[in-house]
Motif scaffolding. Structure first.
Motif, PDB file in Angstrom:
ATOM      1  N   TYR A 147      13.165  -0.452  78.998  1.00 26.46           N
ATOM      2  CA  TYR A 147      14.283   0.430  79.100  1.00 26.46           C
ATOM      3  C   TYR A 147      14.791   0.411  80.727  1.00 26.46           C
ATOM      4  O   TYR A 147      16.014   0.135  81.018  1.00 26.46           O
ATOM      5  CB  TYR A 147      13.810   1.914  78.906  1.00 26.46           C
ATOM      6  N   LEU A 148      13.590   0.229  81.656  1.00 25.98           N
ATOM      7  CA  LEU A 148      14.160   0.202  83.151  1.00 25.98           C
ATOM      8  C   LEU A 148      14.725  -1.058  83.346  1.00 25.98           C
ATOM      9  O   LEU A 148      15.628  -1.162  83.983  1.00 25.98           O
ATOM     10  CB  LEU A 148      12.737   0.299  83.866  1.00 25.98           C
ATOM     11  N   SER A 149      14.151  -2.286  82.516  1.00 20.21           N
ATOM     12  CA  SER A 149      14.669  -3.574  82.868  1.00 20.21           C
ATOM     13  C   SER A 149      16.482  -3.440  82.359  1.00 20.21           C
ATOM     14  O   SER A 149      17.142  -3.950  83.068  1.00 20.21           O
ATOM     15  CB  SER A 149      13.943  -4.597  81.924  1.00 20.21           C
ATOM     16  N   THR A 150      16.552  -2.705  81.317  1.00 19.22           N
ATOM     17  CA  THR A 150      17.836  -2.735  80.947  1.00 19.22           C
ATOM     18  C   THR A 150      18.833  -1.969  82.005  1.00 19.22           C
ATOM     19  O   THR A 150      19.947  -2.158  82.097  1.00 19.22           O
ATOM     20  CB  THR A 150      18.566  -1.886  79.593  1.00 19.22           C
ATOM     21  N   LEU A 151      18.111  -1.024  82.725  1.00 21.26           N
ATOM     22  CA  LEU A 151      19.048  -0.531  83.952  1.00 21.26           C
ATOM     23  C   LEU A 151      19.034  -1.209  85.256  1.00 21.26           C
ATOM     24  O   LEU A 151      19.454  -0.946  86.236  1.00 21.26           O
ATOM     25  CB  LEU A 151      18.246   1.078  84.119  1.00 21.26           C
ATOM     26  N   GLY A 152      18.576  -2.568  85.225  1.00 19.58           N
ATOM     27  CA  GLY A 152      18.346  -3.375  86.420  1.00 19.58           C
ATOM     28  C   GLY A 152      17.148  -3.418  87.403  1.00 19.58           C
ATOM     29  O   GLY A 152      17.280  -3.786  88.499  1.00 19.58           O
TER      30      GLY A 152
ATOM     31  N   ARG B  60      11.129  -2.438  90.526  1.00 19.19           N
ATOM     32  CA  ARG B  60      11.733  -2.333  91.742  1.00 19.19           C
ATOM     33  C   ARG B  60      13.301  -2.550  91.550  1.00 19.19           C
ATOM     34  O   ARG B  60      13.489  -3.432  90.699  1.00 19.19           O
ATOM     35  CB  ARG B  60      11.007  -3.291  92.707  1.00 19.19           C
ATOM     36  N   LEU B  61      13.952  -1.632  92.013  1.00 22.33           N
ATOM     37  CA  LEU B  61      15.616  -1.779  92.113  1.00 22.33           C
ATOM     38  C   LEU B  61      15.800  -2.538  93.017  1.00 22.33           C
ATOM     39  O   LEU B  61      15.659  -2.240  94.255  1.00 22.33           O
ATOM     40  CB  LEU B  61      15.868  -0.370  92.216  1.00 22.33           C
TER      41      LEU B  61
END
Ligand SMILES: C[S@@+](CC[C@H](N)C(=O)[O-])C[C@H]1O[C@@H](n2cnc3c(N)ncnc32)[C@H](O)[C@@H]1O
Length: 292
Positions: A248-253, A290-291
């Motif tokens: 999920y976090l990966s889809t948010l970048g 990490r963003l």
């Protein structure tokens, strides 16, 4: 929803799990080769008066305390990993940390924080009141500016965090350790969305994820904890996110790192016995992100 599922203190509802984790850290702290050094953990156990006594010393464990022995080793690994996570975020220049479901986590007191750091601790009001009382009795002094955010993570916790001075323009190191299975799916996903919305570039997230918490609850090893630990995890787990939080976090970048607790144990020179390894085969995943 019964009262204990709505709010709790340190010996009731989900609150007692924070005490059990503190007991496990206290035990690992007494091991010569322990991975965590928490000078306050045993004080919490002494002050709380749990319905079933909890250990604080590895030397006093007996064969009756088999689960405590395993869990304290596991908690040592988990604590070390997240201790290192904050040290690494500090090296990257992050000066704001948010510990979600902080429970009796004393990282604000026991880690070295660079000057100008702020640590926010979010948890239920009565858990944090107990924690502050014990720390005040010990004259404990945090190594960073510490802000306590007493709120339910199923409610509007973002507003409470902002009201305590959280600055969304600064990068943040977020932590959700031992939390996700206690949240229902909607609150867990909302938590990831809020983290994303409040994160400036350079922010990091670390969390513990169980792919299959229900299967874990049926494991004979976990069933033994009901007697040994004095509470029943199955009545406290709300399931956690149905989606994999790393994906999920990966889809948010977010750029993702993912390790199993067994891999981390090996990294720190600890070996989980077969029982623990089986228990955490699908569970006990450690995600960092990490963003960019
Ligand atoms: C297993 S303990 C972990 C505590 C801490 N992260 C640690 O590892 O020592 C779970 C914590 O989650 C907190 N928690 C669970 N659900 C929560 C909610 N809805 N709102 C606020 N805190 C919650 C409990 O109060 C408890 O402190």
């Amino acid at each position: 929803m019964t009262d204990e599922l709505r709010d709790w203190d340190i010996t009731s509802g989900v609150g007692i799990t924070a005490l059990a984790v503190a007991a496990a850290r206290a035990v690992d702290t007494t091991r010569e080769d322990g991975l965590v050094r928490d000078p306050y953990a045993a004080d919490f156990v002494a002050a709380a008066g749990a319905p079933v006594p909890m250990p604080v010393d590895a030397a006093a464990l007996t064969t009756e305390d088999h689960m405590w022995d395993l869990m304290s080793t596991f908690m040592g690994v988990r604590s070390r990993f997240f201790d290192e996570y904050f040290a690494e975020a500090a090296e990257y220049g992050v000066r704001q940390a948010v510990i979600l479901a902080a429970g009796l986590d004393c990282r604000a007191f026991r880690l070295d924080w660079p000057a100008g750091s702020t640590v926010f601790e979010v948890d239920q009001p009565r858990v944090l009141e107990f924690k502050d009382r014990v720390l005040a009795e010990r004259n404990a002094r945090p190594g960073a500016r510490r802000r306590v955010v007493a709120v339910d993570l199923r409610d509007d916790w973002a507003a409470a965090l902002l009201a305590e001075g959280f600055d969304a323009r600064q990068p943040t190191a977020w932590l959700a350790e031992g939390l996700l299975p206690y949240l229902p799916d909607d609150a867990a996903i909302r938590m990831l969305d809020i983290i994303h919305e409040l994160s400036a570039p350079g922010s990091t997230v670390a969390l513990e994820h169980m792919a299959n918490p229900r299967a874990m609850l049926d494991d004979p090893l976990v069933l033994r904890t009901v007697d040994e630990f004095g509470f029943d995890l199955s009545s406290l787990f709300a399931g956690g996110p149905e989606k994999n939080p790393a994906e999920y976090l990966s889809t948010l970048g977010w750029a993702i790192g993912d390790s199993s607790s067994g891999e981390l144990a090996a990294r720190y020179g600890k070996e989980f016995d077969d029982e623990l390894a089986d228990l955490f085969a699908d569970n006990g995943r450690y995600v960092t992100a990490r963003l960019l």
